[in-house]
Design a protein around this motif. Structure first.
Motif, PDB file in Angstrom:
ATOM      1  N   LEU A  40       0.837  -1.200   0.000  1.00 25.81           N
ATOM      2  CA  LEU A  40       0.000   0.000   0.000  1.00 25.81           C
ATOM      3  C   LEU A  40       0.872   1.250   0.000  1.00 25.81           C
ATOM      4  CD1 LEU A  40      -2.964   0.987   0.238  1.00 25.81           C
ATOM      5  CD2 LEU A  40      -2.613   1.026   2.715  1.00 25.81           C
ATOM      6  N   LEU A  41       0.663   2.111  -0.994  1.00 28.09           N
ATOM      7  CA  LEU A  41       1.380   3.382  -1.079  1.00 28.09           C
ATOM      8  C   LEU A  41       0.560   4.523  -0.502  1.00 28.09           C
ATOM      9  CD1 LEU A  41       2.783   3.018  -4.710  1.00 28.09           C
ATOM     10  CD2 LEU A  41       3.987   2.597  -2.549  1.00 28.09           C
ATOM     11  N   GLY A  42      -0.746   4.420  -0.594  1.00 23.95           N
ATOM     12  CA  GLY A  42      -1.623   5.452  -0.073  1.00 23.95           C
ATOM     13  C   GLY A  42      -3.070   5.002  -0.122  1.00 23.95           C
ATOM     14  N   ALA A  43      -3.867   5.492   0.814  1.00 23.23           N
ATOM     15  CA  ALA A  43      -5.293   5.189   0.862  1.00 23.23           C
ATOM     16  C   ALA A  43      -6.001   6.363   1.506  1.00 23.23           C
ATOM     17  CB  ALA A  43      -5.545   3.911   1.649  1.00 23.23           C
ATOM     18  N   PHE A  44      -7.249   6.579   1.108  1.00 24.74           N
ATOM     19  CA  PHE A  44      -7.981   7.726   1.617  1.00 24.74           C
ATOM     20  C   PHE A  44      -9.473   7.506   1.403  1.00 24.74           C
ATOM     21  CE2 PHE A  44      -9.416  12.163   1.735  1.00 24.74           C
ATOM     22  CZ  PHE A  44      -8.701  12.631   2.835  1.00 24.74           C
ATOM     23  N   CYS A  45     -10.277   8.121   2.247  1.00 26.30           N
ATOM     24  CA  CYS A  45     -11.718   8.181   2.025  1.00 26.30           C
ATOM     25  C   CYS A  45     -12.220   9.540   2.474  1.00 26.30           C
ATOM     26  CB  CYS A  45     -12.445   7.060   2.760  1.00 26.30           C
ATOM     27  SG  CYS A  45     -12.386   7.122   4.551  1.00 26.30           S
ATOM     28  N   SER A  46     -13.278  10.011   1.836  1.00 23.36           N
ATOM     29  CA  SER A  46     -13.850  11.300   2.211  1.00 23.36           C
ATOM     30  C   SER A  46     -15.246  11.439   1.613  1.00 23.36           C
ATOM     31  CB  SER A  46     -12.953  12.452   1.716  1.00 23.36           C
ATOM     32  OG  SER A  46     -12.957  12.514   0.319  1.00 23.36           O
ATOM     33  N   PRO A  47     -16.022  12.364   2.147  1.00 24.97           N
ATOM     34  CA  PRO A  47     -17.309  12.664   1.525  1.00 24.97           C
ATOM     35  C   PRO A  47     -17.096  13.428   0.221  1.00 24.97           C
ATOM     36  CG  PRO A  47     -16.996  13.972   3.534  1.00 24.97           C
ATOM     37  CD  PRO A  47     -15.785  13.122   3.363  1.00 24.97           C
ATOM     38  N   VAL A  48     -18.026  13.283  -0.702  1.00 20.61           N
ATOM     39  CA  VAL A  48     -17.989  14.039  -1.955  1.00 20.61           C
ATOM     40  C   VAL A  48     -19.371  14.621  -2.211  1.00 20.61           C
ATOM     41  CG1 VAL A  48     -16.091  12.771  -3.037  1.00 20.61           C
ATOM     42  CG2 VAL A  48     -18.413  11.969  -3.365  1.00 20.61           C
ATOM     43  N   GLY A  49     -19.404  15.715  -2.940  1.00 17.35           N
ATOM     44  CA  GLY A  49     -20.660  16.379  -3.277  1.00 17.35           C
ATOM     45  C   GLY A  49     -21.224  15.852  -4.580  1.00 17.35           C
ATOM     46  N   ALA A  50     -21.638  14.613  -4.585  1.00 15.83           N
ATOM     47  CA  ALA A  50     -22.167  13.984  -5.796  1.00 15.83           C
ATOM     48  C   ALA A  50     -23.679  13.826  -5.692  1.00 15.83           C
ATOM     49  CB  ALA A  50     -21.513  12.620  -5.997  1.00 15.83           C
ATOM     50  N   SER A  51     -24.326  13.775  -6.853  1.00 12.11           N
ATOM     51  CA  SER A  51     -25.773  13.603  -6.869  1.00 12.11           C
ATOM     52  C   SER A  51     -26.193  12.252  -7.438  1.00 12.11           C
ATOM     53  CB  SER A  51     -26.417  14.737  -7.665  1.00 12.11           C
ATOM     54  OG  SER A  51     -25.903  14.757  -8.978  1.00 12.11           O
ATOM     55  N   SER A  52     -25.217  11.358  -7.668  1.00 15.79           N
ATOM     56  CA  SER A  52     -25.509  10.003  -8.139  1.00 15.79           C
ATOM     57  C   SER A  52     -24.305   9.117  -7.837  1.00 15.79           C
ATOM     58  CB  SER A  52     -25.780   9.994  -9.651  1.00 15.79           C
ATOM     59  OG  SER A  52     -24.580  10.265 -10.363  1.00 15.79           O
ATOM     60  N   GLY A 134     -16.701   6.876   3.424  1.00 14.16           N
ATOM     61  CA  GLY A 134     -16.437   8.220   2.919  1.00 14.16           C
ATOM     62  C   GLY A 134     -17.475   9.257   3.237  1.00 14.16           C
ATOM     63  N   SER A 135     -18.694   8.842   3.550  1.00 15.39           N
ATOM     64  CA  SER A 135     -19.706   9.835   3.899  1.00 15.39           C
ATOM     65  C   SER A 135     -19.401  10.478   5.256  1.00 15.39           C
ATOM     66  CB  SER A 135     -21.100   9.229   3.884  1.00 15.39           C
ATOM     67  OG  SER A 135     -21.186   8.203   4.857  1.00 15.39           O
ATOM     68  N   ARG A 136     -18.508   9.830   6.002  1.00 11.54           N
ATOM     69  CA  ARG A 136     -17.997  10.409   7.258  1.00 11.54           C
ATOM     70  C   ARG A 136     -16.509  10.603   7.060  1.00 11.54           C
ATOM     71  NH1 ARG A 136     -20.416   5.644   8.606  1.00 11.54           N
ATOM     72  NH2 ARG A 136     -18.385   4.809   9.176  1.00 11.54           N
ATOM     73  N   PRO A 137     -15.958  11.743   7.384  1.00 20.47           N
ATOM     74  CA  PRO A 137     -14.515  11.958   7.196  1.00 20.47           C
ATOM     75  C   PRO A 137     -13.702  10.918   7.965  1.00 20.47           C
ATOM     76  CG  PRO A 137     -15.603  14.023   7.717  1.00 20.47           C
ATOM     77  CD  PRO A 137     -16.623  12.931   7.913  1.00 20.47           C
ATOM     78  N   CYS A 138     -12.673  10.402   7.315  1.00 25.98           N
ATOM     79  CA  CYS A 138     -11.764   9.493   8.000  1.00 25.98           C
ATOM     80  C   CYS A 138     -10.334   9.925   7.670  1.00 25.98           C
ATOM     81  CB  CYS A 138     -12.007   8.038   7.605  1.00 25.98           C
ATOM     82  SG  CYS A 138     -11.735   7.646   5.878  1.00 25.98           S
ATOM     83  N   PRO A 139      -9.406   9.632   8.540  1.00 26.10           N
ATOM     84  CA  PRO A 139      -8.031  10.101   8.344  1.00 26.10           C
ATOM     85  C   PRO A 139      -7.321   9.335   7.245  1.00 26.10           C
ATOM     86  CG  PRO A 139      -8.150   8.671  10.248  1.00 26.10           C
ATOM     87  CD  PRO A 139      -9.579   8.864   9.762  1.00 26.10           C
ATOM     88  N   ASP A 140      -6.215   9.914   6.761  1.00 24.95           N
ATOM     89  CA  ASP A 140      -5.358   9.193   5.830  1.00 24.95           C
ATOM     90  C   ASP A 140      -4.956   7.879   6.459  1.00 24.95           C
ATOM     91  OD1 ASP A 140      -5.240  11.013   3.761  1.00 24.95           O
ATOM     92  OD2 ASP A 140      -3.538  12.085   4.598  1.00 24.95           O
ATOM     93  N   VAL A 141      -4.978   6.838   5.663  1.00 21.09           N
ATOM     94  CA  VAL A 141      -4.535   5.534   6.129  1.00 21.09           C
ATOM     95  C   VAL A 141      -3.022   5.482   6.066  1.00 21.09           C
ATOM     96  CG1 VAL A 141      -4.613   3.060   5.711  1.00 21.09           C
ATOM     97  CG2 VAL A 141      -6.670   4.449   5.442  1.00 21.09           C
ATOM     98  N   LEU A 142      -2.465   6.111   5.051  1.00 19.25           N
ATOM     99  CA  LEU A 142      -1.017   6.131   4.892  1.00 19.25           C
ATOM    100  C   LEU A 142      -0.599   7.440   4.305  1.00 19.25           C
ATOM    101  CD1 LEU A 142       0.903   3.174   4.596  1.00 19.25           C
ATOM    102  CD2 LEU A 142       1.512   4.672   2.733  1.00 19.25           C
TER     103      LEU A 142
END
Length: 142
Positions: A40-52, A134-142
């Motif tokens: 794993l080099l990097g991982a991330f999750c976050s909310p986005v402003g999408a409508s679909s 991602g609908s809830r902010p989470c920290p960088d995994v790496l």
């Protein structure tokens, strides 16, 4: 059985996913970049402003490309959306509501070696998990 396979060097593999809830109208994205050793080099999750869900997939891909470009100019993008893989492989902009996202993706990939492929959801479970979070902010995994 669906298995994830690491890319050959000098490639990195980007797995992304977007999630959208029609009940809450919340969207999230998840992305992982792994090297040729599978690490794993990097991982991330976050909310986005999408409508679909499709727009959430596109936004996850854009952010994932930006992350993967830090590691290599050879990026293998693996998605569990066969429709998105088909659209990206055609290098078309798609419908009017997606054109801005598609134009940005085409611009980001134009100066790089990029490969798009489909993987079934079972092989993309890590990105699916992150997109769900991602609908809830989470920290960088790496």
């Amino acid at each position: 059985m669906v298995l994830w396979h690491p890319p050959d060097a000098p490639w990195v593999k980007l797995d992304t996913n977007g999630a959208f809830s029609i009940l809450t109208l919340e969207a999230g994205e998840g992305r992982l970049v792994r090297g040729s050793d599978g690490g794993l080099l990097g991982a991330f999750c976050s909310p986005v402003g999408a409508s679909s869900s499709f727009e959430a997939e596109l936004m996850a891909l854009i952010r994932g490309l930006e992350m993967a470009m830090e590691f290599s100019t050879h990026i293998w993008i693996e998605l569990d959306s066969a429709a998105l893989v088909t659209l990206l492989s055609s290098r078309q902009l798609g419908s009017a509501d997606l054109r801005q996202h598609m134009a940005l993706i085409l611009s980001l990939t134009s100066q790089r070696h990029v490969r798009f492929s489909h993987i079934y959801r079972e092989g993309n479970r890590d990105a699916n998990f992150l997109a769900g979070r991602g609908s809830r902010p989470c920290p960088d995994v790496l």
